[in-house]
Design an enzyme around this catalytic site. Structure first.
Site, PDB file in Angstrom:
ATOM      1  N   GLY A   1       0.836  -1.194   0.000  1.00 17.92           N
ATOM      2  CA  GLY A   1       0.000   0.000   0.000  1.00 17.92           C
ATOM      3  C   GLY A   1       0.868   1.240   0.000  1.00 17.92           C
ATOM      4  O   GLY A   1       1.712   1.421   0.886  1.00 17.92           O
ATOM      5  N   GLY A   2       0.666   2.082  -0.985  1.00 15.42           N
ATOM      6  CA  GLY A   2       1.482   3.287  -1.135  1.00 15.42           C
ATOM      7  C   GLY A   2       0.715   4.553  -0.816  1.00 15.42           C
ATOM      8  O   GLY A   2       1.028   5.617  -1.328  1.00 15.42           O
ATOM      9  N   GLY A   3      -0.305   4.444   0.034  1.00 15.13           N
ATOM     10  CA  GLY A   3      -0.999   5.639   0.501  1.00 15.13           C
ATOM     11  C   GLY A   3      -0.262   6.216   1.698  1.00 15.13           C
ATOM     12  O   GLY A   3       0.886   5.850   1.979  1.00 15.13           O
ATOM     13  N   LEU A   4      -0.933   7.107   2.428  1.00 17.66           N
ATOM     14  CA  LEU A   4      -0.261   7.791   3.534  1.00 17.66           C
ATOM     15  C   LEU A   4       0.283   6.824   4.568  1.00 17.66           C
ATOM     16  O   LEU A   4       1.427   6.943   5.015  1.00 17.66           O
ATOM     17  CB  LEU A   4      -1.223   8.770   4.208  1.00 17.66           C
ATOM     18  CG  LEU A   4      -1.491  10.059   3.450  1.00 17.66           C
ATOM     19  CD1 LEU A   4      -2.526  10.889   4.193  1.00 17.66           C
ATOM     20  CD2 LEU A   4      -0.215  10.863   3.260  1.00 17.66           C
TER      21      LEU A   4
ATOM     22  N   GLY B   1       0.985   3.514   4.366  1.00 22.02           N
ATOM     23  CA  GLY B   1       2.056   2.666   3.848  1.00 22.02           C
ATOM     24  C   GLY B   1       3.349   3.442   3.648  1.00 22.02           C
ATOM     25  O   GLY B   1       4.441   2.970   4.002  1.00 22.02           O
TER      26      GLY B   1
ATOM     27  N   HIS C   1     -20.718   9.491   3.946  1.00 23.79           N
ATOM     28  CA  HIS C   1     -20.462  10.934   4.019  1.00 23.79           C
ATOM     29  C   HIS C   1     -21.701  11.692   3.548  1.00 23.79           C
ATOM     30  O   HIS C   1     -22.302  11.327   2.547  1.00 23.79           O
ATOM     31  CB  HIS C   1     -19.261  11.269   3.131  1.00 23.79           C
ATOM     32  CG  HIS C   1     -18.696  12.636   3.367  1.00 23.79           C
ATOM     33  ND1 HIS C   1     -19.355  13.786   2.978  1.00 23.79           N
ATOM     34  CD2 HIS C   1     -17.542  13.047   3.944  1.00 23.79           C
ATOM     35  CE1 HIS C   1     -18.609  14.841   3.321  1.00 23.79           C
ATOM     36  NE2 HIS C   1     -17.521  14.422   3.910  1.00 23.79           N
TER      37      HIS C   1
ATOM     38  N   SER D   1     -16.084  18.090   0.155  1.00 25.22           N
ATOM     39  CA  SER D   1     -15.472  18.049   1.488  1.00 25.22           C
ATOM     40  C   SER D   1     -16.292  18.730   2.576  1.00 25.22           C
ATOM     41  O   SER D   1     -16.981  19.730   2.346  1.00 25.22           O
ATOM     42  CB  SER D   1     -14.108  18.728   1.398  1.00 25.22           C
ATOM     43  OG  SER D   1     -13.594  18.968   2.681  1.00 25.22           O
TER      44      SER D   1
ATOM     45  N   ARG E   1     -20.581  13.227  10.770  1.00 20.24           N
ATOM     46  CA  ARG E   1     -21.099  12.762   9.488  1.00 20.24           C
ATOM     47  C   ARG E   1     -22.286  11.817   9.620  1.00 20.24           C
ATOM     48  O   ARG E   1     -23.227  11.884   8.827  1.00 20.24           O
ATOM     49  CB  ARG E   1     -19.971  12.088   8.723  1.00 20.24           C
ATOM     50  CG  ARG E   1     -18.936  13.109   8.328  1.00 20.24           C
ATOM     51  CD  ARG E   1     -17.695  12.491   7.763  1.00 20.24           C
ATOM     52  NE  ARG E   1     -16.785  13.561   7.354  1.00 20.24           N
ATOM     53  CZ  ARG E   1     -15.569  13.348   6.880  1.00 20.24           C
ATOM     54  NH1 ARG E   1     -15.112  12.119   6.767  1.00 20.24           N
ATOM     55  NH2 ARG E   1     -14.813  14.371   6.525  1.00 20.24           N
TER      56      ARG E   1
ATOM     57  N   SER F   1      -8.829  11.195   9.498  1.00 15.96           N
ATOM     58  CA  SER F   1      -8.306  10.060   8.728  1.00 15.96           C
ATOM     59  C   SER F   1      -6.847  10.287   8.354  1.00 15.96           C
ATOM     60  O   SER F   1      -6.021   9.387   8.493  1.00 15.96           O
ATOM     61  CB  SER F   1      -9.136   9.830   7.468  1.00 15.96           C
ATOM     62  OG  SER F   1      -9.157  10.983   6.671  1.00 15.96           O
TER      63      SER F   1
END
Lengths: 249, 580
Positions: free
Chosen positions: B11-14, B16, B237, B251, B286, B393
């Protein structure tokens, strides 16, 4: 009046190096449909307009909000993100082609690894001491922050390379995107401390001197990044740097 | 162990990227696997900002209050140790990102600016325009690139994770993944594996998630024995733009900057959130806002133009200032809908957005019940309990990487011989099994359409297991998902190519998505109460006696087996959750 169906004319290629060919697909039109939704519908039926069952078309996409850059392709002759290309604004048949400045992997999928390699070459990062908690970063005015923000929205999508006449098989030019990143990092208070490393990298092969000033890049950028401004700035900065180096010797 | 620890991050998101960064910094050699180039991970979609109680507005904010808001917002379902550490680490995280060059918006004094978000009364959200997630992921991607240039991180981008490799003692000793070109599974030995593979939006068909948020990695290791916790907690959301291909998030920062939600009633705007919740107004959490929109649209029939949509309005605000602070969000609306939100109110409706549940991990190191296998970021179940607060998040993903990266290195160093001790046959066996699974999927025959089945899955899950849940509906969804599992065996992969076959990859993902879908249904069915995002009209109250507990789902071929683990409220004691 929107048409009841959408015709896609797609340039396909089975694998790297194999011969390209065109196929047409027809899918039902839906309001506010984008090119990705049309591709998804074509994938589901996997049947060409002339009734042949074929392997579904492959393409790259992920965020579908024009922030990840994945779905960049040539839509009716213009390079852009397919997700923000709304069908009702496009002439039909909609011609889809892979970008021409990168090796084709399959169909509309291309290999843009070179863009990330180039970011490595020019050292496009802030060299922090470590990820420890050692207090705030440098203070910065909001104007300066916003100037950097504009440059830092580059998605590495490749649009600017696609339209740049200097990016071609006979040249090593790294392209406008990475030059914009050099300007971004050289403008940061910490990044500035290491600007000469980056200038060194962009004065080497494939660097800033290869820019032909065609200015196509700035028109193609989906994020309105002032690329030509960056290129001019970088030319000037690197010329001064070269001069200083010369005098130092 | 004499050699450097070998850590595999998926996983190359935040989460990872931060795990990779921290592991490299701690001396490990890191292999980083991602199904897309890291810069194109789903974290880019986060818009509004990142929470940290830096308290630069003279409001008396503190990490303690941030922690309380988080636990209260999560309706007391979160284990409290990690969220507490997160809230105290958050200001340092903002400073770190600032040092990495993130162009946060600034105050006139040149300090980082903070704006308001849901579920709090403090200005606690730092932001970079309205593309904060994109800006943060770029910063971490750049830092990882620096380690890559030094040869300490090796990236495997455009690789699909298939499974963990486990030795006879049930310890994780590596993984199997395949490149999206040749699709030939390969095994990689690793002392520890960290999964930062995100949420499960694709199980609900259209959501605000990116297309690669299938939950396939979590589903795969769940089938291998990893406990999946709180599957039923899915955030919907309140404000997204429904689309053919996906729903696009608008957002919460739009409301943080003064945007108002309304519907026309009796010829006049009715600001129903402000009227019902005078203290928090449009910035209720939410789950609360979403339920209220559902009530106004579905029960009162007041949707704009009789359709499932409400107005989200910024047209009364100063256009230039709004553009500066929300440009990226407004741009999305303009590009995909065509109207200028500074002139015409946006039309929005709730959409599936975030996975609060996830792989079970311990309260200290984010390790799953499988030794050596860690889960981080949205992929685990920690931090958010029954409902996540906006802008928590990004901080939980980054903090998660800061926990799991070093913990994985410590775990590796504590091993006598590391993964080297594992017999080569363990890795080869798992690789061969995955290759056989690929062949099996590719040779399926029958009348079903793979993509059609996915659509059916999304429709069913959206209808029965999102905002308003009834047990009979959930049971129907359960039966439907089981039926889809059977039909998947009769859904041929439409692509016959042995190269770049995306349909084959999706067919493999669908197997795992359906497994998780069943866990989601079962968790929802058994939880007869209402808590956070989980709302059953037949059981409208929170029932701490019975359900102050984490749902633990274990895989079996006959369907999920569920039991519970108590939530220990060590710091903040449960109290009724009210925002009016």
């Amino acid at each position: 009046m929107p048409e009841p169906s959408v015709v896609l004319r797609i340039k396909r290629q089975a694998r790297p190096g194999s011969a390209p060919y065109w196929e047409e697909f027809e899918v039902p039109f839906r309001p506010s449909m984008n090119v990705i939704a049309a591709l998804q519908a074509a994938r589901r039926s996997a049947t060409t307009r002339d009734g042949r069952t074929v392997d579904p078309v492959t393409w790259e996409s992920n965020c579908l909000e024009e922030v990840c850059g994945a779905c960049t392709m040539i839509v009716n002759g213009r390079v852009r993100q397919a997700c923000s290309a709304l069908v009702e604004h496009l002439d039909q048949p909609i011609a889809l082609e892979p970008m021409s400045k990168f090796p084709v992997v399959r169909d509309l999928v291309v290999d843009r690894a070179s863009m990330f390699e180039n970011l490595k070459r020019v050292r496009a990062w802030i060299p922090i001491d470590g990820t420890y908690d050692i207090g705030p970063g440098p203070r910065m005015g909001d104007d300066e922050a916003q100037e950097g923000y504009v440059l830092s929205r580059c998605m590495s999508c490749g649009c600017c390379l696609e339209v740049c006449p200097q990016v071609n098989e006979r040249s090593d030019f790294m392209g406008p995107a990475v030059m914009g990143q050099v300007v971004l990092f050289n403008s940061h208070p910490t990044g500035r401390l290491h600007r000469e490393e980056r200038l060194d990298a962009v004065m080497g092969p494939g660097g800033i001197q290869d820019c032909g000033k065609a200015q196509n890049c700035v028109r193609a950028c989906p994020k309105d990044i002032p690329l030509t401004e960056s290129l001019v700035k970088l030319s000037r900065e690197s010329a001064l740097f070269a001069l200083r180096e010369l005098l130092r010797k | 162990m004499a050699r450097a620890p070998q850590i595999a991050v998926v996983g190359g998101g935040l989460a990872g990227l931060m795990a990779a960064l921290k592991a490299a910094e701690a001396g490990a050699d890191v292999r980083l696997f991602s199904s897309v180039p890291c810069k194109r991970s789903h974290s880019v979609c986060a818009q509004g900002g990142i929470n940290a109680a830096v308290n630069t507005k003279g409001e008396g904010d503190s990490p303690e209050i941030h922690f309380d808001d988080t636990i209260y917002g999560g309706d007391f379902l979160a284990q409290q140790d990690l969220p507490r550490r997160m809230c105290f680490a958050a200001p340092g995280i903002i400073h770190l990102l600032d040092r990495m060059g993130v162009r946060f918006s600034r105050t006139p004094e040149g300090l980082i600016d903070f704006r308001r978000f849901g579920g709090t009364k403090h200005h606690r959200t730092a932001f970079a325009g309205a593309t904060t997630g994109q800006q943060l992921i770029y910063a971490l991607d750049e830092q990882v690139r620096r380690w890559e240039a030094e040869g300490r991180v090796t990236r495997f981008e455009n690789w699909e994770f298939l499974s963990a490799a486990m030795d006879g003692g049930g310890r994780c000793v590596g993984l199997v993944a395949m490149p999206l070109g040749t699709l030939k599974p390969e095994a990689f030995r690793a002392d520890a594996v960290i999964l930062g593979t995100g949420g499960v939006g694709a199980i609900f068909g259209r959501s605000t998630n990116s297309l690669n948020c299938t939950g396939s990695a979590a589903g795969s290791v769940h089938r291998q024995g990893v406990v999946y916790a709180n599957p039923e907690f899915i955030q919907v959301h309140p404000t997204a733009v429904p689309g053919e291909d996906k729903d696009r998030l608008i957002s919460e920062s739009v409301r943080g900057e003064g945007g108002r939600v309304w519907v026309p009633r009796g010829g006049k705007p009715w600001y129903f959130l402000e009227e019902r919740f005078p203290k928090y107004g449009n910035l209720v959490p939410r789950d609360v806002a979403t339920r209220e929109i559902f009530r106004v649209v579905h029960e009162m029939g007041l949707g704009v133009d009789g359709k499932p949509q409400v107005y989200l309005d910024v047209s009364h605000l100063d256009a230039a200032a709004t553009r500066r602070k929300l440009g990226g969000v407004l741009e999305i609306y303009e590009k995909f809908v065509g109207d200028d939100p500074t002139e015409v109110p946006m039309r929005v409706f709730p959409s599936v957005h975030y996975t609060m549940g996830g792989m079970w991990v311990d309260n200290e190191n984010e390790m799953t019940n499988v030794p050596g296998l860690f889960a981080t970021g949205e992929a685990n179940y920690q931090y958010h309990g029954a409902n996540r607060l906006g802008a928590n998040s990004l901080v939980s993903c980054i903090f998660g990487g800061m926990v799991s990266g070093p913990a994985a290195v410590r775990y590796a160093r504590g091993l006598a011989a590391g993964a080297d001790a594992a017999d080569a046959s363990v890795l080869e066996g798992e690789r061969a099994r995955q290759e056989a699974e690929n062949r099996k999927a590719a040779s399926r025959e029958g009348p079903e359409n793979l993509y059609g089945l996915h659509e059916e899955l999304g429709t069913t899950m959206n209808k029965h297991v999102t905002v308003v849940r009834h047990n009979e509906g959930i049971r129907e969804a359960e039966r439907k998902v089981a039926d889809l599992q059977a039909r998947l065996a009769r859904a041929p992969v439409p692509d016959r190519s042995d190269f770049g076959n995306q349909s084959l990859v999706f067919a493999r993902q669908m197997e795992n998505m359906l497994v998780l879908a069943r866990a989601i249904c079962r968790g929802a069915l058994l939880r007869d109460e209402s808590r956070g995002a989980h709302y059953k009209p037949a059981f409208p109250d929170r029932d701490d006696q019975k359900f102050q507990k984490t749902t633990l789902a274990r895989y079996s071929v006959d369907g999920p087996v569920v039991d519970y683990e108590p939530v220990e409220c060590r710091y903040v004691k449960p109290r009724p959750r009210k925002y009016d």
